[in-house]
Scaffold this motif. Structure first.
Motif, PDB file in Angstrom:
ATOM      1  N   LYS B 122     -21.688  13.770  65.305  1.00  0.00           N
ATOM      2  CA  LYS B 122     -22.675  13.083  66.139  1.00  0.00           C
ATOM      3  C   LYS B 122     -22.215  11.675  66.526  1.00  0.00           C
ATOM      4  CE  LYS B 122     -27.464  11.773  66.670  1.00  0.00           C
ATOM      5  NZ  LYS B 122     -28.848  11.892  66.243  1.00  0.00           N
ATOM      6  N   PHE B 123     -21.487  11.030  65.590  1.00  0.00           N
ATOM      7  CA  PHE B 123     -21.041   9.650  65.841  1.00  0.00           C
ATOM      8  C   PHE B 123     -19.517   9.571  65.745  1.00  0.00           C
ATOM      9  CE2 PHE B 123     -25.257   9.359  63.772  1.00  0.00           C
ATOM     10  CZ  PHE B 123     -25.976   8.691  64.756  1.00  0.00           C
ATOM     11  N   PRO B 124     -18.819   9.855  66.822  1.00  0.00           N
ATOM     12  CA  PRO B 124     -17.344   9.895  66.732  1.00  0.00           C
ATOM     13  C   PRO B 124     -16.741   8.562  66.300  1.00  0.00           C
ATOM     14  CG  PRO B 124     -18.141  10.850  68.799  1.00  0.00           C
ATOM     15  CD  PRO B 124     -19.315  10.194  68.162  1.00  0.00           C
ATOM     16  N   GLU B 125     -17.454   7.465  66.474  1.00  0.00           N
ATOM     17  CA  GLU B 125     -16.899   6.160  66.090  1.00  0.00           C
ATOM     18  C   GLU B 125     -17.223   5.812  64.628  1.00  0.00           C
ATOM     19  OE1 GLU B 125     -14.940   4.513  68.249  1.00  0.00           O
ATOM     20  OE2 GLU B 125     -15.318   6.399  69.334  1.00  0.00           O
ATOM     21  N   LEU B 126     -17.576   6.809  63.868  1.00  0.00           N
ATOM     22  CA  LEU B 126     -18.040   6.574  62.497  1.00  0.00           C
ATOM     23  C   LEU B 126     -17.009   5.846  61.623  1.00  0.00           C
ATOM     24  CD1 LEU B 126     -20.583   7.502  60.779  1.00  0.00           C
ATOM     25  CD2 LEU B 126     -19.062   9.236  59.827  1.00  0.00           C
ATOM     26  N   ASN B 127     -17.504   4.910  60.820  1.00  0.00           N
ATOM     27  CA  ASN B 127     -16.706   4.269  59.768  1.00  0.00           C
ATOM     28  C   ASN B 127     -17.338   4.602  58.409  1.00  0.00           C
ATOM     29  OD1 ASN B 127     -14.719   1.975  60.950  1.00  0.00           O
ATOM     30  ND2 ASN B 127     -16.454   2.333  62.314  1.00  0.00           N
ATOM     31  N   ILE B 128     -16.544   4.531  57.378  1.00  0.00           N
ATOM     32  CA  ILE B 128     -17.064   4.796  56.038  1.00  0.00           C
ATOM     33  C   ILE B 128     -16.926   3.545  55.179  1.00  0.00           C
ATOM     34  CG2 ILE B 128     -16.737   6.093  53.908  1.00  0.00           C
ATOM     35  CD1 ILE B 128     -15.858   8.475  55.565  1.00  0.00           C
ATOM     36  N   ILE B 129     -18.041   3.157  54.561  1.00  0.00           N
ATOM     37  CA  ILE B 129     -17.984   2.136  53.508  1.00  0.00           C
ATOM     38  C   ILE B 129     -18.093   2.877  52.187  1.00  0.00           C
ATOM     39  CG2 ILE B 129     -19.056   0.107  52.486  1.00  0.00           C
ATOM     40  CD1 ILE B 129     -18.497  -0.886  55.093  1.00  0.00           C
ATOM     41  N   HIS B 130     -17.107   2.684  51.348  1.00  0.00           N
ATOM     42  CA  HIS B 130     -16.930   3.523  50.167  1.00  0.00           C
ATOM     43  C   HIS B 130     -16.856   2.649  48.905  1.00  0.00           C
ATOM     44  CE1 HIS B 130     -13.761   5.989  47.721  1.00  0.00           C
ATOM     45  NE2 HIS B 130     -14.968   6.318  47.323  1.00  0.00           N
ATOM     46  N   PHE B 131     -17.876   2.792  48.034  1.00  0.00           N
ATOM     47  CA  PHE B 131     -17.878   2.080  46.752  1.00  0.00           C
ATOM     48  C   PHE B 131     -17.463   3.062  45.659  1.00  0.00           C
ATOM     49  CE2 PHE B 131     -20.997  -0.042  49.455  1.00  0.00           C
ATOM     50  CZ  PHE B 131     -20.614  -1.373  49.333  1.00  0.00           C
ATOM     51  N   ASP B 132     -16.451   2.705  44.868  1.00  0.00           N
ATOM     52  CA  ASP B 132     -15.925   3.691  43.912  1.00  0.00           C
ATOM     53  C   ASP B 132     -14.957   3.003  42.946  1.00  0.00           C
ATOM     54  OD1 ASP B 132     -15.089   6.104  42.694  1.00  0.00           O
ATOM     55  OD2 ASP B 132     -14.981   7.152  44.610  1.00  0.00           O
ATOM     56  N   GLY B 168     -14.037  -1.887  45.009  1.00  0.00           N
ATOM     57  CA  GLY B 168     -14.203  -1.691  43.571  1.00  0.00           C
ATOM     58  C   GLY B 168     -13.163  -0.780  42.934  1.00  0.00           C
ATOM     59  N   ILE B 169     -12.163  -0.361  43.712  1.00  0.00           N
ATOM     60  CA  ILE B 169     -11.162   0.629  43.262  1.00  0.00           C
ATOM     61  C   ILE B 169     -10.343   0.072  42.097  1.00  0.00           C
ATOM     62  CG2 ILE B 169      -9.251   2.103  43.980  1.00  0.00           C
ATOM     63  CD1 ILE B 169     -11.909   2.529  45.557  1.00  0.00           C
ATOM     64  N   ARG B 170     -10.246   0.864  41.008  1.00  0.00           N
ATOM     65  CA  ARG B 170      -9.412   0.412  39.890  1.00  0.00           C
ATOM     66  C   ARG B 170      -8.707   1.553  39.166  1.00  0.00           C
ATOM     67  NH1 ARG B 170     -14.825   0.049  38.952  1.00  0.00           N
ATOM     68  NH2 ARG B 170     -15.625   0.896  37.007  1.00  0.00           N
ATOM     69  N   SER B 171      -8.664   2.737  39.805  1.00  0.00           N
ATOM     70  CA  SER B 171      -7.971   3.861  39.174  1.00  0.00           C
ATOM     71  C   SER B 171      -7.472   4.834  40.231  1.00  0.00           C
ATOM     72  CB  SER B 171      -8.910   4.573  38.193  1.00  0.00           C
ATOM     73  OG  SER B 171      -8.247   5.631  37.554  1.00  0.00           O
ATOM     74  N   GLY B 172      -6.284   5.363  39.967  1.00  0.00           N
ATOM     75  CA  GLY B 172      -5.655   6.319  40.879  1.00  0.00           C
ATOM     76  C   GLY B 172      -4.216   6.469  40.458  1.00  0.00           C
ATOM     77  N   LYS B 188      -9.394  -3.949  45.816  1.00  0.00           N
ATOM     78  CA  LYS B 188      -9.289  -3.536  44.418  1.00  0.00           C
ATOM     79  C   LYS B 188     -10.193  -4.341  43.486  1.00  0.00           C
ATOM     80  CE  LYS B 188      -4.730  -3.711  44.216  1.00  0.00           C
ATOM     81  NZ  LYS B 188      -3.313  -3.569  43.814  1.00  0.00           N
ATOM     82  N   PHE B 189     -10.658  -3.700  42.448  1.00  0.00           N
ATOM     83  CA  PHE B 189     -11.301  -4.321  41.275  1.00  0.00           C
ATOM     84  C   PHE B 189     -12.709  -4.885  41.506  1.00  0.00           C
ATOM     85  CE2 PHE B 189      -6.642  -5.080  40.404  1.00  0.00           C
ATOM     86  CZ  PHE B 189      -6.517  -3.977  39.591  1.00  0.00           C
TER      87      PHE B 189
END
Lengths: 282, 282, 282, 282, 282, 282
Positions: B122-132, B168-172, B188-189
């Motif tokens: 529906k929204f081809p210009e979509l962005n993702i905000i991802h907390f993890d 917030g990324i701190r593992s991978g 990160k972090f």
């Protein structure tokens, strides 16, 4: 299509009007001074009910063949047992007024009193068949007249002598056992003599109340008052069937599951099967 | 009068038609090889929601002021992740088609992919905000393309470079961190630089996905993948508010609560408050 | 020699006569409709108290330097909150009558009302310092006047405006927050402005009541009502010390620990340390 | 001297070449939609095995007298049941190719299908002896062909009519019980008629599969699907011995322990003893 | 091909000869009179280690870059602490004799004494860096010289004054704090002054011992002795790195995780990360 | 009036002088290498004892009719089993010296040795009636002479051949079962032949020791060593009564409850009933 998901006890999704049996939760444990938790039982039972089948290989019947309406849980003011009993009595009376059978899921055993009040008003000849590890015949407990430990005594206040039949009893204080001798029929330790009781009742209306702690704690650990030396699921299942098959049960409850003490979920699952078997036999 | 009791997330009892936001549960954790349990989250969150207030002293708003419809839980075939994603995509698309906002409660993080597919259509210009806490950027995990560990990589397959903003990324594993440098924005972090990300997005539609394990396990132990060194409730609450206040969030999810590991209920209660705060700010 | 083993809170083995402080348990949680368990707190706290030291490196004082008598737990009729409060009031009044300080360990927060009644009778100028996540200012809860959710409102009935000082509050319904503005001093979210409150009180007698859920659930998960965004042990410890060092605290309670939700024992241990620190500073 | 510590099932430390029996774990529960946890069983069983003795007073035999090699656990891609079954089939085929007996520890019951495929290829006359509370005879479950609820139906696809012998069955839907009448031998509720089944099989090769939920939940609470009214350890032990003593068991599995629901460890310990007794009798 | 499955701490599968570091478990908690459970730590840590990554985004290093051999757990006679310490001392001495670094995973803190004995024999100039909530400086505990509460005093017996540096201490009895003033360096409550200690040590060999209860119980509830007011993971991680980066750590241990009190697994996961970070920095 | 609350085993509040039986706790489990926890039993049993009645419907007797003094728990130096046994022996000897009967509540089974030493000194003709799942006849365990696994062998060192009568035994290593044939009377698997043993003893003084794991784990999961195939509460209750009714029991213990593994509390409640039944029959 976007539909609300089901949340009743499995297959008890009939509307009120067409239902023969009306199930509701009475999540109250406010007089329990020792180990609370039965307030969580109705919700746990509904959730776990999707883990059992609607079909009973014991009776070769299926819940889809009957009509049950699950009203959900009543809402109670904790700290005021009399107000709680009033809500239960009104709900039960309304269901009975529609010529349907109330099926209450407790909660602590005191909740039975509300439903018995309603049933005794409609059926003055009411008898009670009572499965329990405990006598519940104290006149007072910690100074209170209304308690899980006095509930059968309060029922006796309404019905009088020789109308309460107790099975599986194995705990109480000495005065309770003494008092019982002249006021109720008590079958200690096991479920023998159930036919004898049904003979005495002889077709009069029956309120059946099942305190699940009548079961041995090995099969039913999920209770705040585990009493070693109880009966088995098979024994209870058969006894309940005998009572239900009389066709005279006008109301019923199953109570005292405490999910807090049911780490494995086996007690909750067992309660679901007991409810299924009763529903199918009523 | 005999009425069915309420069973929605607290105060989310609007009918579908009048709702602005449509909440639904996605109780799936079928690709988790290590510690399952997020399948139990939506039901636990609904039950626990009655322990929080509808009023937010942070925002001075109340859930009773807005209209949310809680559809209950979707039903999934475990063992078939693609079929699960299809059900989620269809549900999300239908909600978006009514010009309402889908609010999904997981479940494992893979469920986001279904909703992102619908939103990106529906929204081809979509962005993702991802907390993890985790990158979730593997291309394969144990030989599978569809996994909680690959979900953001699959989203990248749809959206392409520079459209995913991770916080917030701190593992991978090392290759994930390497790959991230040229394909996504990764902070990160901690949750710093959120304004920077919102500047980059500049008014384009946003899918906001909250893997609750971004929180420190001290505040949120109820997860199958606890990662020490996380952010606080206050930090997350403020960051979510900033994103929501742009007015550009078109869909959203909160996932990875595992009630199995939340003995005290504090994690579930926290998840309820996060959901309340997002609902009030959308 | 055959002696009875000790069972008091650690080092609180003074006899009644020589004690400066008299500690007792109030194991009541009968108005809690949601998640009970604080009834188990006093016993759990006594048991766990032997896991902490009697010496405080914070204050460089030792419990062996002071005289405290632990009376054990009061016995309550569950289902009758007014009778419970009477027992607490009588016990507190008797202790105050001996010119000793009552130190009550709850139980739910409603128990404070009994002790406040006794203290306000002896000290008409009484003020309350109240640490809590919740306002507890409802006038009624589920139709009841006596409830953990109304306790501070009932205290206000006795003491009137501008005598209750609340700290750490972060949950309540909108009308409570509105009402608070003109009747009590409320410091939201944190423990700032404690000196300001002590200035206002200016030497008048103080009842200090500590609802431990004022702490962040990360440090204190052992409660039935976890509210994210709370204060730390260090912040609380310092605030309590400031209040106690005024020398005007005439009675005190610590409540709302629910061992049921404290799998690790860390919350119970923390409660023990809070009690030790208060005892040493009174 | 610095040696690696042992980590096998107790006394199953033979090398592959000299072993008569090859034990391996199949930690998969990916089609379980309700209560997962059997993935943790093989590791829990190994750990707990050091709490039982290697000597059986029932058979007067000792594990040190036989040669078993414990391979450890297979590694599976969750979310892809067909790939999981392929790994199990290949492993079982390789063991059978060495003329050794595979002994698989599940995991959910679906894992049996992989081993049955391998065994049926080598032994076209294969029969299955199946101990279980559930029929597992659905043709589909939630739209899927591969499921713990369909596993015996899939085995029937391979073996055809009159080759599957079921014992202890007490749960299923009505169509399953109907279908069973003309396609398999089903002994409901108990383990009677085991000799009858062995007579019918008459020396043909046997695959023995033990779903531990055939036991009563009182003795075996550690399962995701507790079904009241089951058999006892003693009854199961004797039945297993009868089957094993035919000398015709070519492969075997024990499955559906869910340590998550075994708080006391009694179910895991019981599973260890069942495995010991089977190993000693094969 | 049929291979044994891996069971070491993640990626610590080097053979003994090529390893730089040799890890082993010391599952002993036999002097703990209050809440046992650390005996279960080494196995829990190995199992949980597969839930963390081998890559550290903090140090940008990976466990696959170094060589560690995990020996598994030592086997101990409970009830005989001296015999236990002898086994640990012999193992440590043998590892040191191969010019490798012993890395012990406890178990209660007493186990450190065995490894310190071995290290002090090889390195007479040994210093100890000690992270802990407790002083562990009693001379006797319940009449015993060997106890988790006396371990640092016993180390002092070997090393003498000014060789033990303690950080994070916040619990002990008054005489311990008094004694400490003239015999060890003690930094109370936090990890400040670590550089000061390293300056004093000035290149001498270091034994680093980490009692994980130095952490705040919010981040690390999994201990038998939770002490509120501790340090954070981030603070500990940085301090450990500073010590390790001196290049002078000749042996090391991490102890006092009690999985029994770690319902969520977050403490065990944190312990795994601490171990990973130390291994990568040694 | 301000009185200390009761904390004894229910109704065992007699003073030492007038008591016939003197109960004490022996909270030691220091030789248990596998799953500790019995150290918590005496306190748990006292707490739970208020959940049972003082009246026994089995014997129609009430605890209020007899005089029992509960001394509380002995305090032990963990890590030094010989010192522990000395404390138990001295306490038992002192009680016997007052011509009263010691009733010890364990703790692990090794504690029996201390009481047997005292009883054998006073009654050289002492016999032991031993209920247990395990032989406990090893000569050494992990190199130690003093262990829960060697306790009956140590008793044999004192009493010699044909003085120990074992019932319910179903686990041990092969040499133990061999050794037993010529040194003790062992009744495997059940409690048959109890009269036979009492005939042999023929009026000599009896020490009765009850390892509660003789019960089936379904009825008694609360133990560190669950052994399937045990006896029922009813069977044990009847056997104990037969022994007690001889009038020759001079001392007694009940041990091996591990509350850690008794999530439901049913095992602790059962232990309370066993203790009540023995107390009433002595």
């Amino acid at each position: 299509m976007l539909n609300k998901a089901r949340q009743d006890f499995i297959s008890c999704d009939s509307d009120l009007q067409s239902a023969q049996i009306v199930l509701f939760g009475a999540p109250f444990d406010g007089t329990v001074s020792y180990r609370p938790g039965t307030r969580f039982a109705p919700k746990a039972i509904r959730g776990e009910s999707f883990g059992i089948e609607t079909y009973s290989p014991y009776q070769d019947k299926d819940l889809s063949d009957i009509k049950v309406c699950d009203l959900g849980d009543l809402e109670f003011p904790f700290g005021n047992p009399e107000a709680v009993l009033k809500i239960i009595e009104d709900t039960s009376a309304e269901i009975l007024g529609l010529n349907k059978k109330p099926f209450m899921v407790g909660g602590e055993h005191l909740v039975s009193l509300g439903a018995v009040r309603a049933a005794a008003k409609k059926f003055p000849e009411l008898n009670i068949i009572h499965f329990d590890a405990h006598t519940d015949l104290r006149d007072e407990y910690l100074g209170q007249k209304l308690s899980h430990a006095t509930v059968m005594r309060r029922c006796h206040d309404i019905l009088g002598d020789a109308r309460i039949f107790q099975f599986g009893i194995r705990s109480g204080d000495r005065p309770e056992f003494e008092w019982a001798k002249s006021h109720v029929f008590m079958n200690k330790f096991n479920l023998n003599n159930i036919e004898h009781a049904l003979d005495k009742i002889a077709g009069a209306p029956i309120y059946m109340t099942v305190d699940l702690d009548v079961l041995d704690p090995s099969e039913f650990p999920g209770t705040g008052t585990p009493e070693a030396g109880g009966v088995s699921f098979e024994e209870l299942r058969r006894a309940l069937l005998k009572v239900a098959e009389t066709g005279n049960v006008v109301a019923c409850d199953v109570n005292e599951l405490s999910p807090t003490y049911d780490q494995s979920g086996a007690s909750t699952a067992l309660a679901c099967k007991i409810i299924r078997e009763i529903l199918l036999s009523l």
